[in-house]
Write a protein that holds these residues in place. Structure first.
Motif, PDB file in Angstrom:
ATOM      1  N   LEU A  19       0.848  -1.131  -0.044  1.00 55.73           N
ATOM      2  CA  LEU A  19      -0.126  -0.038  -0.055  1.00 55.73           C
ATOM      3  C   LEU A  19       0.875   1.414  -0.106  1.00 55.73           C
ATOM      4  O   LEU A  19       1.672   1.298   0.754  1.00 55.73           O
ATOM      5  CB  LEU A  19      -0.889   0.003   1.041  1.00 55.73           C
ATOM      6  CG  LEU A  19      -1.957  -1.291   1.282  1.00 55.73           C
ATOM      7  CD1 LEU A  19      -2.565  -1.102   2.751  1.00 55.73           C
ATOM      8  CD2 LEU A  19      -2.794  -1.214   0.166  1.00 55.73           C
ATOM      9  N   HIS A  20       0.443   2.011  -0.943  1.00 55.94           N
ATOM     10  CA  HIS A  20       1.448   3.088  -1.241  1.00 55.94           C
ATOM     11  C   HIS A  20       0.661   4.698  -1.150  1.00 55.94           C
ATOM     12  O   HIS A  20      -0.435   4.714  -1.675  1.00 55.94           O
ATOM     13  CB  HIS A  20       2.010   2.974  -2.451  1.00 55.94           C
ATOM     14  CG  HIS A  20       3.093   4.245  -2.916  1.00 55.94           C
ATOM     15  ND1 HIS A  20       2.932   4.920  -3.896  1.00 55.94           N
ATOM     16  CD2 HIS A  20       4.363   4.549  -2.307  1.00 55.94           C
ATOM     17  CE1 HIS A  20       3.950   5.937  -4.130  1.00 55.94           C
ATOM     18  NE2 HIS A  20       4.696   5.754  -3.205  1.00 55.94           N
ATOM     19  N   ALA A  21       1.541   5.773  -0.740  1.00 52.47           N
ATOM     20  CA  ALA A  21       0.853   7.037  -0.671  1.00 52.47           C
ATOM     21  C   ALA A  21       1.891   7.916  -0.451  1.00 52.47           C
ATOM     22  O   ALA A  21       3.126   7.629   0.082  1.00 52.47           O
ATOM     23  CB  ALA A  21      -0.229   7.429   0.511  1.00 52.47           C
ATOM     24  N   HIS A  22       1.581   9.119  -1.001  1.00 46.71           N
ATOM     25  CA  HIS A  22       2.789  10.282  -0.928  1.00 46.71           C
ATOM     26  C   HIS A  22       2.183  11.649  -0.573  1.00 46.71           C
ATOM     27  O   HIS A  22       1.073  11.824  -1.259  1.00 46.71           O
ATOM     28  CB  HIS A  22       3.649  10.244  -2.001  1.00 46.71           C
ATOM     29  CG  HIS A  22       3.432  10.287  -3.167  1.00 46.71           C
ATOM     30  ND1 HIS A  22       2.944  11.645  -3.803  1.00 46.71           N
ATOM     31  CD2 HIS A  22       3.016   9.388  -4.414  1.00 46.71           C
ATOM     32  CE1 HIS A  22       2.567  11.402  -5.178  1.00 46.71           C
ATOM     33  NE2 HIS A  22       2.584  10.116  -5.609  1.00 46.71           N
ATOM     34  N   PRO A  23       2.733  12.641  -0.239  1.00 47.24           N
ATOM     35  CA  PRO A  23       2.092  13.912  -0.101  1.00 47.24           C
ATOM     36  C   PRO A  23       2.093  14.630  -1.642  1.00 47.24           C
ATOM     37  O   PRO A  23       2.780  14.152  -2.447  1.00 47.24           O
ATOM     38  CB  PRO A  23       3.012  14.752   0.657  1.00 47.24           C
ATOM     39  CG  PRO A  23       3.797  13.879   1.457  1.00 47.24           C
ATOM     40  CD  PRO A  23       3.948  12.452   0.636  1.00 47.24           C
ATOM     41  N   GLN A  50      -0.768   9.461   8.793  1.00 45.14           N
ATOM     42  CA  GLN A  50      -0.151  10.519   9.796  1.00 45.14           C
ATOM     43  C   GLN A  50       1.302  10.650   9.225  1.00 45.14           C
ATOM     44  O   GLN A  50       1.798  12.041   8.984  1.00 45.14           O
ATOM     45  CB  GLN A  50       0.103  10.047  11.124  1.00 45.14           C
ATOM     46  CG  GLN A  50      -1.362   9.933  11.950  1.00 45.14           C
ATOM     47  CD  GLN A  50      -1.193   9.348  13.295  1.00 45.14           C
ATOM     48  OE1 GLN A  50      -0.222   8.730  13.475  1.00 45.14           O
ATOM     49  NE2 GLN A  50      -2.107   9.491  14.146  1.00 45.14           N
ATOM     50  N   LEU A  51       2.071   9.858   8.769  1.00 40.35           N
ATOM     51  CA  LEU A  51       3.519  10.086   7.864  1.00 40.35           C
ATOM     52  C   LEU A  51       3.181  10.980   6.670  1.00 40.35           C
ATOM     53  O   LEU A  51       3.928  11.801   6.530  1.00 40.35           O
ATOM     54  CB  LEU A  51       4.111   8.833   7.807  1.00 40.35           C
ATOM     55  CG  LEU A  51       4.755   8.121   9.183  1.00 40.35           C
ATOM     56  CD1 LEU A  51       5.315   7.008   8.914  1.00 40.35           C
ATOM     57  CD2 LEU A  51       6.137   9.126   9.366  1.00 40.35           C
ATOM     58  N   VAL A  52       2.080  10.508   5.948  1.00 37.51           N
ATOM     59  CA  VAL A  52       1.984  11.551   4.816  1.00 37.51           C
ATOM     60  C   VAL A  52       1.680  12.738   4.992  1.00 37.51           C
ATOM     61  O   VAL A  52       2.246  13.789   4.392  1.00 37.51           O
ATOM     62  CB  VAL A  52       0.953  10.766   3.783  1.00 37.51           C
ATOM     63  CG1 VAL A  52       0.529  11.605   2.612  1.00 37.51           C
ATOM     64  CG2 VAL A  52       1.055   9.424   3.395  1.00 37.51           C
ATOM     65  N   ASP A  53       0.753  13.135   6.037  1.00 38.63           N
ATOM     66  CA  ASP A  53       0.484  14.365   6.502  1.00 38.63           C
ATOM     67  C   ASP A  53       1.657  15.133   6.868  1.00 38.63           C
ATOM     68  O   ASP A  53       1.741  16.246   6.860  1.00 38.63           O
ATOM     69  CB  ASP A  53      -0.520  14.357   7.545  1.00 38.63           C
ATOM     70  CG  ASP A  53      -1.834  13.858   7.139  1.00 38.63           C
ATOM     71  OD1 ASP A  53      -2.196  13.759   5.910  1.00 38.63           O
ATOM     72  OD2 ASP A  53      -2.803  13.413   7.780  1.00 38.63           O
ATOM     73  N   ALA A  57       6.632   9.891   2.007  1.00 36.05           N
ATOM     74  CA  ALA A  57       5.879   8.985   1.190  1.00 36.05           C
ATOM     75  C   ALA A  57       6.059   7.658   1.924  1.00 36.05           C
ATOM     76  O   ALA A  57       6.808   7.368   2.853  1.00 36.05           O
ATOM     77  CB  ALA A  57       6.610   8.745   0.079  1.00 36.05           C
ATOM     78  N   VAL A  58       5.009   6.825   1.837  1.00 42.44           N
ATOM     79  CA  VAL A  58       4.858   5.661   2.707  1.00 42.44           C
ATOM     80  C   VAL A  58       4.876   4.387   1.865  1.00 42.44           C
ATOM     81  O   VAL A  58       4.024   4.571   0.634  1.00 42.44           O
ATOM     82  CB  VAL A  58       3.786   5.430   3.672  1.00 42.44           C
ATOM     83  CG1 VAL A  58       4.180   6.710   4.696  1.00 42.44           C
ATOM     84  CG2 VAL A  58       2.654   5.893   3.258  1.00 42.44           C
ATOM     85  N   LEU A  59       5.102   3.202   2.290  1.00 41.00           N
ATOM     86  CA  LEU A  59       4.883   2.019   1.463  1.00 41.00           C
ATOM     87  C   LEU A  59       4.732   0.759   2.754  1.00 41.00           C
ATOM     88  O   LEU A  59       5.704   0.598   3.353  1.00 41.00           O
ATOM     89  CB  LEU A  59       6.115   1.508   0.469  1.00 41.00           C
ATOM     90  CG  LEU A  59       5.621   0.243  -0.175  1.00 41.00           C
ATOM     91  CD1 LEU A  59       4.825   0.766  -1.459  1.00 41.00           C
ATOM     92  CD2 LEU A  59       7.109  -0.151  -0.890  1.00 41.00           C
ATOM     93  N   GLN A 218       4.254   9.411  23.188  1.00 36.31           N
ATOM     94  CA  GLN A 218       5.867   9.755  23.236  1.00 36.31           C
ATOM     95  C   GLN A 218       6.658   8.763  22.254  1.00 36.31           C
ATOM     96  O   GLN A 218       7.788   9.475  21.767  1.00 36.31           O
ATOM     97  CB  GLN A 218       6.270   9.093  24.749  1.00 36.31           C
ATOM     98  CG  GLN A 218       5.715   9.865  25.700  1.00 36.31           C
ATOM     99  CD  GLN A 218       6.103   9.547  27.211  1.00 36.31           C
ATOM    100  OE1 GLN A 218       7.526   9.589  27.433  1.00 36.31           O
ATOM    101  NE2 GLN A 218       5.256   9.150  28.144  1.00 36.31           N
ATOM    102  N   SER A 219       6.368   7.680  21.825  1.00 39.39           N
ATOM    103  CA  SER A 219       6.976   6.915  20.772  1.00 39.39           C
ATOM    104  C   SER A 219       6.918   7.493  19.363  1.00 39.39           C
ATOM    105  O   SER A 219       7.951   7.426  18.875  1.00 39.39           O
ATOM    106  CB  SER A 219       6.612   5.280  20.723  1.00 39.39           C
ATOM    107  OG  SER A 219       5.369   5.283  20.356  1.00 39.39           O
ATOM    108  N   ARG A 220       5.619   8.052  19.266  1.00 38.71           N
ATOM    109  CA  ARG A 220       5.747   8.823  17.874  1.00 38.71           C
ATOM    110  C   ARG A 220       6.542   9.895  17.952  1.00 38.71           C
ATOM    111  O   ARG A 220       6.968  10.438  16.770  1.00 38.71           O
ATOM    112  CB  ARG A 220       4.156   8.892  17.478  1.00 38.71           C
ATOM    113  CG  ARG A 220       3.829   9.441  16.308  1.00 38.71           C
ATOM    114  CD  ARG A 220       2.487   9.587  15.816  1.00 38.71           C
ATOM    115  NE  ARG A 220       1.722  10.200  16.837  1.00 38.71           N
ATOM    116  CZ  ARG A 220       0.839   9.806  17.714  1.00 38.71           C
ATOM    117  NH1 ARG A 220       0.709   8.537  17.670  1.00 38.71           N
ATOM    118  NH2 ARG A 220       0.052  10.642  18.222  1.00 38.71           N
TER     119      ARG A 220
END
Length: 235
Positions: A19-23, A50-53, A57-59, A218-220
């Motif tokens: 699964l892929h997305a990017h800003p 959240q990472l895209v925001d 880019a995420v995979l 905290q971890s995030r």
């Protein structure tokens, strides 16, 4: 809401689906996300969005291919099969990074993982993958292929001290393994926190009793702080 699009890839003869997305605007870096032993879940996909925001880019990788488990019993069996052949498992995990590099060849590459995925990012670091940083959330720390060569990425492990799947002797063994090869590692240990602390809901939608909002936040925050630091050093 960020849409996660399916991307096909292969590990040998096994068809996999990421699964892929990017800003839409500038992308800071590309992040491989290794999910839980259940494969991708709504909770993992929330983390991806959240990472895209945040500009990444995420995979989200695929552990199992067409035989993806539908319940925890099947998932435990699939995970045991995957882990029974460590070199083959590393090839499966590495296929996700190969796809990430194909999709985003000019970006810095990072990796995070949850549960089995937390173990996966550590295995990729041990295997010598050229990543800038990896972050393991309530990941398993044991390995049958301990690192003998220098590790390239910076490592962050976010661990619940009450995690029954990773007792303290395994924690100490991990520290010793990392020290023996001079790895650059941080280990955040959350007192009284159990396995799965980043996931607010169980698979059936009921509250997850192991969820810990403070440890999740905290971890995030620690992950973002590490990513900010390593990317600033590269700029």
């Amino acid at each position: 809401m960020t849409e996660l699009g399916k991307v096909g890839y292969r590990d040998g003869s096994v068809d996999l689906t990421a699964l892929h997305a990017h800003p839409q605007d500038a992308i800071r870096a590309a992040v491989a996300i290794y999910p839980t032993f259940m494969n991708s879940t709504p909770a993992v996909e929330v983390k991806a969005r959240q990472l895209v925001d945040a500009g990444y880019a995420v995979l989200i990788g695929d552990f199992y291919g067409p035989e993806a488990p539908e319940n925890p019993e099947q998932a435990f069996a699939a995970m045991r099969t995957l882990r029974s052949d460590p070199p083959a498992m590393r090839r499966r995990l590495g296929a996700t990074l190969d796809l990430l590099r194909t999709l985003h060849p000019d970006l810095p590459h990072l990796a995070i993982g949850f549960c089995l995925g937390g173990m996966a990012v550590l295995e990729m670091a041990r295997a010598g993958q050229d990543l800038v940083a990896v972050c393991s959330f309530h990941g398993m720390l044991e390995t049958s292929l301990p690192a003998h060569d220098p590790i390239k990425p910076r490592i962050l492990v976010c661990h619940g001290d009450a995690d029954s799947l990773v007792p303290r002797p395994q924690v100490l063994a991990f520290w010793e393994e990392m020290d023996a090869i001079g790895a650059d590692w941080h280990f955040h240990n959350y007192a009284g926190v159990e396995h799965g602390f980043t996931n607010p809901l169980a698979r059936d939608g009921t509250p997850n009793p192991a969820y810990d909002p403070s440890a999740d936040r905290q971890s995030r925050a620690a992950m973002h702080a590490l990513f900010d630091e390593v990317l600033e050093l590269r700029s």
